[in-house]
Write a protein that holds these residues in place. Structure first.
Motif, PDB file in Angstrom:
ATOM      1  N   GLU A 200       0.843  -1.194   0.000  1.00  0.00           N
ATOM      2  CA  GLU A 200       0.000   0.000   0.000  1.00  0.00           C
ATOM      3  C   GLU A 200       0.876   1.242   0.000  1.00  0.00           C
ATOM      4  O   GLU A 200       1.981   1.234   0.563  1.00  0.00           O
ATOM      5  N   TYR A 202       0.835   5.687   0.330  1.00  0.00           N
ATOM      6  CA  TYR A 202       0.167   6.967   0.594  1.00  0.00           C
ATOM      7  C   TYR A 202       1.137   8.066   0.182  1.00  0.00           C
ATOM      8  O   TYR A 202       2.318   8.031   0.547  1.00  0.00           O
ATOM      9  N   SER A 324       1.121   5.925  -6.304  1.00  0.00           N
ATOM     10  CA  SER A 324       1.384   7.163  -5.564  1.00  0.00           C
ATOM     11  C   SER A 324       0.637   8.340  -6.171  1.00  0.00           C
ATOM     12  O   SER A 324       0.110   9.199  -5.440  1.00  0.00           O
ATOM     13  N   THR A 326      -2.182   8.164  -7.791  1.00  0.00           N
ATOM     14  CA  THR A 326      -3.594   7.992  -7.431  1.00  0.00           C
ATOM     15  C   THR A 326      -3.837   8.440  -5.994  1.00  0.00           C
ATOM     16  O   THR A 326      -4.818   9.133  -5.690  1.00  0.00           O
ATOM     17  N   SER A 327      -2.922   8.080  -5.092  1.00  0.00           N
ATOM     18  CA  SER A 327      -3.056   8.473  -3.697  1.00  0.00           C
ATOM     19  C   SER A 327      -2.977   9.989  -3.540  1.00  0.00           C
ATOM     20  O   SER A 327      -3.770  10.595  -2.803  1.00  0.00           O
ATOM     21  N   THR A 330      -6.304  11.442  -4.720  1.00  0.00           N
ATOM     22  CA  THR A 330      -7.494  11.146  -3.921  1.00  0.00           C
ATOM     23  C   THR A 330      -7.334  11.500  -2.447  1.00  0.00           C
ATOM     24  O   THR A 330      -8.328  11.643  -1.725  1.00  0.00           O
ATOM     25  N   PRO A 333      -4.875   6.296   1.082  1.00  0.00           N
ATOM     26  CA  PRO A 333      -3.951   5.200   0.780  1.00  0.00           C
ATOM     27  C   PRO A 333      -4.473   4.354  -0.366  1.00  0.00           C
ATOM     28  O   PRO A 333      -5.687   4.191  -0.532  1.00  0.00           O
ATOM     29  N   VAL A 334      -3.549   3.824  -1.167  1.00  0.00           N
ATOM     30  CA  VAL A 334      -3.931   3.060  -2.365  1.00  0.00           C
ATOM     31  C   VAL A 334      -3.215   1.713  -2.351  1.00  0.00           C
ATOM     32  O   VAL A 334      -1.985   1.668  -2.215  1.00  0.00           O
TER      33      VAL A 334
END
Length: 338
Positions: A200, A202, A324, A326-327, A330, A333-334
């Protein structure tokens, strides 16, 4: 004689590779840089750069491949890696591709698949694996000196690279900004250090340092959780001022249950101050990481020495980078897909 072609001079490392290859015994080098449309005024590319380095030049990639290279170095803009790598694979030629592997996971997967199907090597230019400082860290971790590693904190900082090559801040050609440019080196070291799977990520980014000058992120902090319990943070910012006497650097701290290890990959330097220029100076010494990487790619690793990262490992670091983004977009955390 080993024939090596450097395809595109878009990346700032292309000139250094040309110099090193020209000086290597048993190597014949050729350069080709027909796609100079992304060059800004004042950027020296193409035949002019090859002539200044005393390197033979081919006007087109067709001519470069007709020359019959045994290996090629792909130094194009990030978004243009895939077609050159796939073309080399189709002609059965081993490839060393500049980092990051690609700007999208789909392109990276296609490049890895093309080279695998053709039976050619796909290596990716992560020269920090060849740092004596990193080698010492890796030996200590492998020997158990640190005990279980709890956290790794890394920083790969530098200045805004647009003075050397404008395309580094072009979202389409580079795939992003500082996060795309500077996350992968430390992510690659961690991949090599543990062989653990990233689970994961963030990330946070901003453009406070160069707001109004570029629209890509110039600062970033990436936190990655791995399946062995280690948490890694990466400062990937273009945070050095333009007046800084160094292009950048890479530092990493490994915190274990029994010991903490600190490394600086590029601090084999004498530091001082120039009264004439009214600025700090650095006089480097020690090993040339690019030279070690090129030698390992062309001739194999030295005894007990590192290998050049392959396409699979570069794809793992690319997945961290894309997650990263995407995180950062948004604010959440992804999970990292595998």
């Amino acid at each position: 004689m080993l024939k090596v072609a450097v395809l595109s001079f878009a990346h700032v490392h292309a000139a250094a590779y040309l110099r090193l290859l020209r000086a290597m015994p048993g190597v014949e080098v050729l350069g080709s840089d027909p796609d100079t449309g992304s060059a800004a005024p004042g950027e020296v590319r193409g035949a002019a750069l090859a002539a200044s380095l005393g390197v033979p030049y081919a006007d087109t990639y067709d001519e470069a491949f007709a020359w019959g290279p045994d290996a090629v170095l792909v130094c194009s803009e990030n978004a243009r890696h895939r077609p050159l790598v796939e073309r080399a694979a189709a002609q059965g030629v081993d490839v060393l591709c500049e980092k990051p592997l690609a700007t999208t996971v789909a392109d990276g997967e296609a490049m890895v698949a093309a080279c695998r199907a053709a039976g050619v090597r796909l290596a990716v230019a992560h020269p920090v694996r060849f740092s004596p400082a990193y080698a010492a860290v890796k030996r200590a971790v492998a020997a158990g000196d640190t005990g279980r590693v709890l956290t790794v904190s890394g920083a790969n900082n530098g200045h805004l690279p647009t003075r050397a090559r404008r395309w580094f801040a072009d979202r389409e050609l580079a795939g992003g900004g500082a996060l795309m440019d500077h996350t992968v080196h430390i992510a690659d070291l961690v991949d090599d250090l543990f062989g653990a799977r990233p689970l994961e990520v963030y990330a946070q980014t901003n453009n406070l340092l160069y707001e109004g000058e570029t629209d890509v992120e110039t600062s970033g902090l990436v936190t990655v959780a791995y399946d062995n319990g280690t948490v890694v943070t990466i400062d990937c910012s273009w945070s050095h001022p333009r007046s800084h006497h160094s292009w950048g650097g890479l530092e990493m701290t490994v915190v274990g249950e029994h010991a903490t290890l600190e490394m600086d990959a590029f601090d084999q330097k004498v530091h001082g101050y120039s009264e004439r220029d009214a600025r700090g100076v650095e006089l480097p010494f020690g090993v040339n990481l690019d030279e070690r990487m090129l030698h390992a790619f062309l001739h194999g690793p030295a005894p007990d020495g590192p290998t050049v990262p392959d396409g699979e490992s570069a794809l793992r670091t690319l997945r961290i980078v894309t997650a990263s983004y995407t995180s950062a977009h948004t604010g959440m955390p992804v999970p990292i897909s595998h």
